[in-house]
Design an enzyme around this catalytic site. Structure first.
Site, PDB file in Angstrom:
ATOM      1  N   ASN A  59     -37.554  35.946 -22.966  1.00  0.00           N
ATOM      2  CA  ASN A  59     -37.409  34.506 -22.796  1.00  0.00           C
ATOM      3  C   ASN A  59     -37.101  33.890 -24.157  1.00  0.00           C
ATOM      4  O   ASN A  59     -37.723  34.256 -25.162  1.00  0.00           O
ATOM      5  CB  ASN A  59     -38.701  33.914 -22.229  1.00  0.00           C
ATOM      6  N   ASP A  87     -49.667  43.106 -22.166  1.00  0.00           N
ATOM      7  CA  ASP A  87     -49.757  41.654 -22.014  1.00  0.00           C
ATOM      8  C   ASP A  87     -51.162  41.292 -21.528  1.00  0.00           C
ATOM      9  O   ASP A  87     -51.738  41.966 -20.678  1.00  0.00           O
ATOM     10  CB  ASP A  87     -48.703  41.173 -21.007  1.00  0.00           C
ATOM     11  N   ILE A  88     -51.690  40.177 -22.067  1.00  0.00           N
ATOM     12  CA  ILE A  88     -53.055  39.764 -21.708  1.00  0.00           C
ATOM     13  C   ILE A  88     -53.139  39.240 -20.267  1.00  0.00           C
ATOM     14  O   ILE A  88     -54.217  39.243 -19.666  1.00  0.00           O
ATOM     15  CB  ILE A  88     -53.565  38.694 -22.712  1.00  0.00           C
ATOM     16  N   HIS A 105     -40.489  38.474 -28.513  1.00  0.00           N
ATOM     17  CA  HIS A 105     -41.109  39.579 -27.777  1.00  0.00           C
ATOM     18  C   HIS A 105     -40.251  39.950 -26.588  1.00  0.00           C
ATOM     19  O   HIS A 105     -39.586  39.104 -25.992  1.00  0.00           O
ATOM     20  CB  HIS A 105     -42.534  39.235 -27.328  1.00  0.00           C
ATOM     21  N   VAL A 111     -44.738  31.789 -26.130  1.00  0.00           N
ATOM     22  CA  VAL A 111     -45.242  32.266 -27.431  1.00  0.00           C
ATOM     23  C   VAL A 111     -44.027  32.413 -28.340  1.00  0.00           C
ATOM     24  O   VAL A 111     -43.119  33.211 -28.061  1.00  0.00           O
ATOM     25  CB  VAL A 111     -45.990  33.607 -27.295  1.00  0.00           C
ATOM     26  N   HIS A 150     -40.588  41.692 -22.851  1.00  0.00           N
ATOM     27  CA  HIS A 150     -41.505  42.094 -21.783  1.00  0.00           C
ATOM     28  C   HIS A 150     -40.984  43.365 -21.120  1.00  0.00           C
ATOM     29  O   HIS A 150     -39.790  43.447 -20.804  1.00  0.00           O
ATOM     30  CB  HIS A 150     -41.576  41.031 -20.684  1.00  0.00           C
TER      31      HIS A 150
HETATM   32  P1  5GP Z   1     -43.333  34.205 -22.876  1.00  0.00           P
HETATM   33  O1  5GP Z   1     -43.646  33.238 -21.771  1.00  0.00           O
HETATM   34  O2  5GP Z   1     -43.394  33.530 -24.236  1.00  0.00           O
HETATM   35  O3  5GP Z   1     -42.094  35.001 -22.668  1.00  0.00           O
HETATM   36  O4  5GP Z   1     -44.490  35.279 -22.832  1.00  0.00           O
HETATM   37  C1  5GP Z   1     -45.669  35.188 -23.554  1.00  0.00           C
HETATM   38  C2  5GP Z   1     -46.586  36.266 -23.027  1.00  0.00           C
HETATM   39  O5  5GP Z   1     -47.608  36.469 -23.974  1.00  0.00           O
HETATM   40  C3  5GP Z   1     -47.268  35.903 -21.703  1.00  0.00           C
HETATM   41  O6  5GP Z   1     -46.925  36.876 -20.727  1.00  0.00           O
HETATM   42  C4  5GP Z   1     -48.756  35.913 -22.058  1.00  0.00           C
HETATM   43  O7  5GP Z   1     -49.563  36.435 -21.025  1.00  0.00           O
HETATM   44  C5  5GP Z   1     -48.796  36.776 -23.312  1.00  0.00           C
HETATM   45  N1  5GP Z   1     -49.870  36.449 -24.239  1.00  0.00           N
HETATM   46  C6  5GP Z   1     -50.234  35.222 -24.674  1.00  0.00           C
HETATM   47  N2  5GP Z   1     -51.257  35.315 -25.544  1.00  0.00           N
HETATM   48  C7  5GP Z   1     -51.529  36.636 -25.676  1.00  0.00           C
HETATM   49  C8  5GP Z   1     -52.489  37.366 -26.444  1.00  0.00           C
HETATM   50  O8  5GP Z   1     -53.293  36.828 -27.185  1.00  0.00           O
HETATM   51  N3  5GP Z   1     -52.469  38.722 -26.325  1.00  0.00           N
HETATM   52  C9  5GP Z   1     -51.576  39.357 -25.510  1.00  0.00           C
HETATM   53  N4  5GP Z   1     -51.669  40.687 -25.448  1.00  0.00           N
HETATM   54  N5  5GP Z   1     -50.667  38.712 -24.773  1.00  0.00           N
HETATM   55  C10 5GP Z   1     -50.643  37.352 -24.846  1.00  0.00           C
END
Ligand code: 5GP
Ligand code: ZN
Length: 115
Positions: free
Chosen positions: A87, A30-31, A100, A96, A102
């Site tokens: 999520n 994760d970024i 995915h 996003v 985590h």
């Molecule tokens: P969500 O909130 O949708 O469950 O998690 C999205 C995750 O994607 C977040 O933890 C965020 O840090 C990660 N993320 C967003 N953009 C990027 C990216 O460009 N590259 C990577 N590796 N992770 C990302």
């Protein structure tokens, strides 16, 4: 989907440190890590959220969990423990909109499901 950041990672249009790749699944860090180990496991195909995966494609979710437990073992956190989170849609905290999973580890997650 060409505007989707995870599709771009899957298409190698954006470089990432791939930790696992098969025909159907990818894993990368994760970024914005929220734990010492914070990995994302995604299907290569674009599904906006869990509910969009057709029943006949749900084997990809099985593979995502198989990859998650393999990476947890590889990272040496299996015995200490880790948390898997998916999520789903805005009230589920999804930001996003490409499915995915985590994998979070390396610190106590605490008893709360939400933090
Ligand atoms: P969500 O909130 O949708 O469950 O998690 C999205 C995750 O994607 C977040 O933890 C965020 O840090 C990660 N993320 C967003 N953009 C990027 C990216 O460009 N590259 C990577 N590796 N992770 C990302
Ligand atoms: Zn996508």
């Amino acid at each position: 989907m060409n505007s989707c950041i995870f599709c771009k990672i899957a298409a190698k249009q954006i470089p990432s440190n791939l930790l696992y790749e098969s025909d159907r699944v990818l894993a990368f860090p994760d970024i914005g890590p929220q734990a010492p180990v914070h990995l994302l496991i995604i299907p290569k195909a674009h599904y906006a959220h869990l509910g969009e995966i057709p029943d006949e494609q749900l084997g990809v979710v099985e593979e995502m969990f198989t990859v998650a437990r393999k990476l947890a073992a590889d990272k040496g956190v299996q015995d200490r423990g880790y948390r898997l989170v998916m999520n789903v849609n805005p009230e589920g905290g999804q930001t996003v909109f490409h499915v995915h999973l985590h994998l979070l580890a390396g610190r106590p997650m605490g008893p709360s499901l939400i933090g």
